[in-house]
Design an enzyme around this catalytic site. Structure first.
Site, short mmCIF file in Angstrom:
data_model
loop_
_atom_site.label_atom_id
_atom_site.label_comp_id
_atom_site.label_asym_id
_atom_site.label_seq_id
_atom_site.Cartn_x
_atom_site.Cartn_y
_atom_site.Cartn_z
N SER A 125 0.80 -1.22 0.00
CA SER A 125 0.00 0.00 0.00
C SER A 125 0.83 1.27 0.00
O SER A 125 0.29 2.35 -0.22
CB SER A 125 -0.91 0.00 1.21
OG SER A 125 -0.13 -0.04 2.39
N LYS B 160 2.49 10.19 2.73
CA LYS B 160 2.48 11.13 1.61
C LYS B 160 3.03 12.47 2.08
O LYS B 160 3.08 12.74 3.28
CB LYS B 160 1.05 11.32 1.09
CG LYS B 160 0.51 10.11 0.32
CD LYS B 160 -0.87 10.40 -0.24
CE LYS B 160 -1.30 9.32 -1.23
NZ LYS B 160 -1.41 8.00 -0.61
#
Lengths: 218, 218
Positions: free
Chosen positions: B133, B172
């Site tokens: 992921s 992120k």
DNA sequence: TTATACCACGAACGCTTGTTCTGTGTCAAG
DNA sequence: CTTGACACAGAACAAGCGTTCGTGGTATAA
């Protein structure tokens, strides 16, 4: 683990001292820190830590302690390190620089890494990635790749190959198929590249990738 | 750099010895290796290396040498290291484990890294990546992420955020826009994700990523 | 009460290790 | 030829450092 609080504090002090000073503490330095006035008591407690497999000692050697703590990621011993020459850059459009024989640490930049990350072995060198061409290997611009110099590869090895016709370096897992070579991106969502074996020149095998996102003091 | 051959050999021996033994060599150990029978001559040559900025010495301390070689990647000194607790795993479907106050090295696995890679600082911990992921962050299954515990982020920081509605951890770069938060993948070919600020919980900032492609001895 | 194990401590000693002193040789410059 | 710098060497000494010895206290079990 049957350690007393004092023994735990000794162990923590040793590892911290080692990290800060680059050398193990003496028995007197340990005593000064944890409040033991007798070198014999420190000696006694160090022998307990040896018995518990947390440290090693060498007899009659100053600072002859070594942390081998059972909780270290590996048993190699985190206080040791290897030095790897940082030879330059790796980019798509150029073959990589490979090391000459017998590089000495004085001949350019060197990267020190603990043996937790990588054991000492022949033929290691490091390159800094330039550009976004290694993204399919999940490797970013600015990352550092540590490679082992070898010109052959086993199936599944992550290697740097120079594609002669394309005049391009790429990092991919290499598999030999019947009459061709499959170069498989590390990113599992991407398709492989097939090459004629004569077009492929293996230049080294990737053993470690490091990405620093924090600027270090210059 | 005006080093004699002998001085170069002394310097190389010191760095190699340090890497192997986890402690600096003594003057007599240096002499034995490079063929100098007089401690005074070793002392003289070590003082030259100090003058040239390659090593530091502490007076009247056994093994009081320290390599600070001008060719090291940073000037911090490769012989020093930090110890970072390896707390567990990071996976998409769970919030990450964050460290309690005052973790001691005995309470679980620890990763030792040289200060070339990362300076010592408060609140560091490491997690092992589970699953694919994090691919959009150019981070692979099995990679190790070193994070710094913080609950706020500056624009552009690479952070671990827990998305409450989605019940998902993601890595992120975070940017605050007028009324929303933009979560930008590290992979420049991928699109950002926009989130309501109330949905976003910053859990730590990524400072280092490590990918080992070689199995270490168990 | 006694024995054993664990933990603690000061002191002394022996060895390890770093520093200093004195002397010598080589080389280049004046 | 002299001088100064550099490099080297052995010896002695000072300081650092690890080991050993003798002693004492506490807790537990028999």
């Amino acid at each position: 683990m049957g350690l007393s609080e004092r023994q735990q504090r000794i162990y923590e002090f040793i590892t911290k001292f080692m990290g800060e000073k680059g050398r193990p503490p003496t028995i007197r330095e340990i005593g000064a820190k944890v409040g033991i006035t007798s070198t014999s008591v420190v000696n006694y407690n160090l022998n307990i830590l040896v018995r518990e497999g947390l440290i090693q000692r060498e007899k009659e050697v100053s600072r002859g302690l070594r942390v081998i703590g059972a909780n270290a990621k590996s048993m190699v011993g985190g206080a040791s390190f290897v030095q790897i020459p940082l030879l330059g850059k790796i980019a798509a459009g150029h073959p990589i620089p490979v090391p000459d024989a017998g590089l000495a640490p004085l001949d350019g930049e060197v990267l020190s890494l603990t043996r937790d990350l990588i054991p000492d072995q022949e033929g290691l060198f490091a390159l800094e990635v330039k550009g976004n061409s290694m993204i399919d290997a999940l490797i970013n611009d600015g990352d550092i790749v540590v490679m082992k110099k070898q010109e052959t590869a086993q199936n599944g090895d992550m290697v740097a190959v120079w594609l002669k016709d394309e005049k391009e370096t790429t990092l991919k897992r290499l598999y030999r198929e019947r009459s061709r070579i499959r170069l498989q991106p590390m990113n599992p969502t991407m398709k492989p590249f097939y090459a004629d074996p004569r077009n492929v020149e293996v230049q080294g095998k990737v053993v470690l990738v490091i990405r620093q996102l924090q600027k270090l003091p210059a």
